[in-house]
Design an enzyme around this catalytic site. Structure first.
Site, mmCIF file in Angstrom:
data_model
loop_
_atom_site.group_PDB
_atom_site.id
_atom_site.type_symbol
_atom_site.label_atom_id
_atom_site.label_comp_id
_atom_site.label_asym_id
_atom_site.label_seq_id
_atom_site.Cartn_x
_atom_site.Cartn_y
_atom_site.Cartn_z
ATOM 1 N N TYR A 141 0.873 -1.175 0.000
ATOM 2 C CA TYR A 141 0.000 0.000 0.000
ATOM 3 C C TYR A 141 0.906 1.221 0.000
ATOM 4 O O TYR A 141 1.794 1.343 0.852
ATOM 5 C CB TYR A 141 -0.898 0.015 1.248
ATOM 6 N N ASP A 238 9.337 3.572 -0.379
ATOM 7 C CA ASP A 238 8.268 4.135 0.434
ATOM 8 C C ASP A 238 8.527 3.681 1.873
ATOM 9 O O ASP A 238 8.148 2.582 2.275
ATOM 10 C CB ASP A 238 6.913 3.646 -0.095
ATOM 11 N N LYS A 266 4.192 8.617 9.080
ATOM 12 C CA LYS A 266 3.826 7.889 10.298
ATOM 13 C C LYS A 266 4.739 8.158 11.486
ATOM 14 O O LYS A 266 4.723 9.243 12.041
ATOM 15 C CB LYS A 266 3.739 6.388 9.991
#
Ligand SMILES: Cc1ncc(COP(=O)(O)O)c(C=O)c1O
Length: 438
Positions: A141, A238, A266
């Site tokens: 994702y 990522d 995050k």
């Protein structure tokens, strides 16, 4: 009468918020809302306490409402929230810290979410290469936008097929994104060769934590680096999950492989909305933040003081290495404990994850590719998670969600969680044996 205060609030919310929640993966069964988070613990609206391993999908790393982070943010926003012109000294210090710590990053810009970061990174790759296609990986994702929102947790029938995750996506964007198998270098090489001169970027989670828990096999990341060099494609790591959580240098430092661009998010602001795109100077200078740039980069809230100060405070708290040492040790203890519980229960289990992350899958190993993930016993996984929640351990009660250990967890939390895990698995198996719904 709703069964709990959480259910009552969600019912009320549903009148004014579609489905009652502000992002699609916040609906849980049992239905839960929390009113307080402190350290490793959450308290729900009915006053029940939980050891939290959800950590807001990994955004919270130092513990909920970490006093140093919240105090620094409160002090910073007394005079500075957002000016929308120039740069603040704190923004510069944050950029200097990121450049200092992340091996491949020579320059960096900040934004507010991981999806913004991957969007900007891909656009930059397209801008500098003049190419349209990108490669992503089945099971990864990389954000909610049309460039990457396909083939995430696909059902078996859609692996290798076109699997957009939403209505309303542009066909052209979906089809410009080619999907390869994680840990299958030959697949990537063949795809690059088949689309020679057309692939702007290869983007991946260097550890596929959304898949969940797939570690790169030896040579995979190095092979991607070489293949991107050969084909003139931009390699994007990522590191929205792996960056800062696995070390201040991200997973790239552990693997010893340097991508061209890196996205961060995050864990690096302990729950505040901060993300970043960084990379080689030659690429980064193409952003229009630079007067000579030609790849648009903008965002009203970029560099707002709350997020920047939270990021700076979090990085500084991680710099002596003690937190990483602690969470890696607890992570290893949790994974080993869960493997042993599975053996004692006589059910096949494989524990994925790395460092502070873990996910107990109900399947025979190995866990190397997304095809392996498809062997997971989804029914048992969800039953087990719901039993955990009933017993005060909060791991998101959804199939294949990863769980997170943070600085505030203790050895005692892990040991108590393992006792509850054993009890929960046995309850889940018993309930299934008699056909009781979870
Ligand atoms: C690896 C990865 N990249 C990007 C994103 C998107 O981040 P955000 O939800 O902040 O937009 C996520 C979110 O889960 C992620 O796990």
């Amino acid at each position: 009468m709703p069964a709990s205060l959480s259910a009552a609030l969600l019912d009320r919310a549903a009148a004014s918020i579609p489905g009652g929640v502000n992002t699609c993966r916040r609906r849980s069964e049992p239905r839960l809302c929390f009113r307080r988070g402190r350290g490793a613990y959450l308290e729900d609206l009915d006053g029940r306490r939980y050891i939290d391993y959800h950590a807001a999908y990994g955004a919270v790393f130092l513990g909920h409402s970490h006093p140093v982070v919240t105090e620094r943010v409160a002090a910073a926003i007394a005079d500075t929230v957002l000016f929308g012109v120039g740069v603040t000294e704190a923004e510069v210090r944050l950029a200097e810290k990121i450049v200092e710590h992340v091996p491949s990053i020579e320059q960096v810009v900040v934004c507010n979410s991981g999806s913004e970061a991957t969007y900007h990174a891909i656009r930059l790759a397209r801008g500098v290469t003049g190419r349209e296609k990108i490669i992503k990986f089945q099971g990864c994702y990389n954000g909610f936008h049309d460039y990457v929102l396909r083939n995430v947790l696909s059902p078996a029938a859609l692996v290798g097929e076109r699997d957009p995750q939403s209505k309303g996506m542009l066909d052209a964007a979906i089809d410009a994104t080619l999907v390869c198998r994680f840990n299958d270098l030959e697949d990537v090489r063949a795809t690059l060769a088949q689309h020679a001169g057309e692939v702007a970027a290869v983007i991946l989670e260097p550890v596929a934590h959304n898949a969940p828990g797939l570690l790169p096999v030896d040579g995979f990341l190095e092979g991607l680096r070489a293949a991107c060099d050969e084909h003139g494609s931009v390699l994007i790591f990522d590191e929205v999950i792996t960056g800062f959580r696995h070390g201040l240098g991200g997973y790239q430092e552990i693997a010893g492989v340097r991508p061209d661009l890196t996205t961060l998010g995050k864990a690096f602001a302990n729950g505040f909305p901060l993300a970043a795109v960084g990379g080689r100077r030659e690429l980064m200078e193409r952003y229009t933040t630079n007067p000579d740039g030609d790849v648009h980069y903008g965002g009203t809230y970029n560099g707002n003081a709350a997020a920047v100060e939270a990021g700076l405070a979090t990085i500084e708290l991680l710099e002596d290495g003690a937190v990483h040492e602690h969470v890696f040790r607890l992570g290893a203890r949790m994974r080993a404990g869960l493997e042993a519980i599975g053996r004692r229960a006589g059910v096949p289990v494989t524990v994925g994850g790395f460092g502070s992350l873990f996910v107990l899958c109900f399947m025979e190993g190995p866990l190397v590719s997304y095809d392996d993930v498809l062997r997971n016993d989804t029914d048992l996984f969800v039953r087990y998670r719901r039993e955990l929640v009933r017993r005060g351990i909060f791991e998101m009660p959804e199939s294949l969600g990863r769980s997170h250990i943070g600085a505030a967890h203790t050895d005692d939390d892990i040991d108590r969680s393992l006792v509850v895990a054993e009890d929960s698995l046995s309850a889940a198996l018993d309930a299934r044996a008699v056909g009781r719904p979870s």
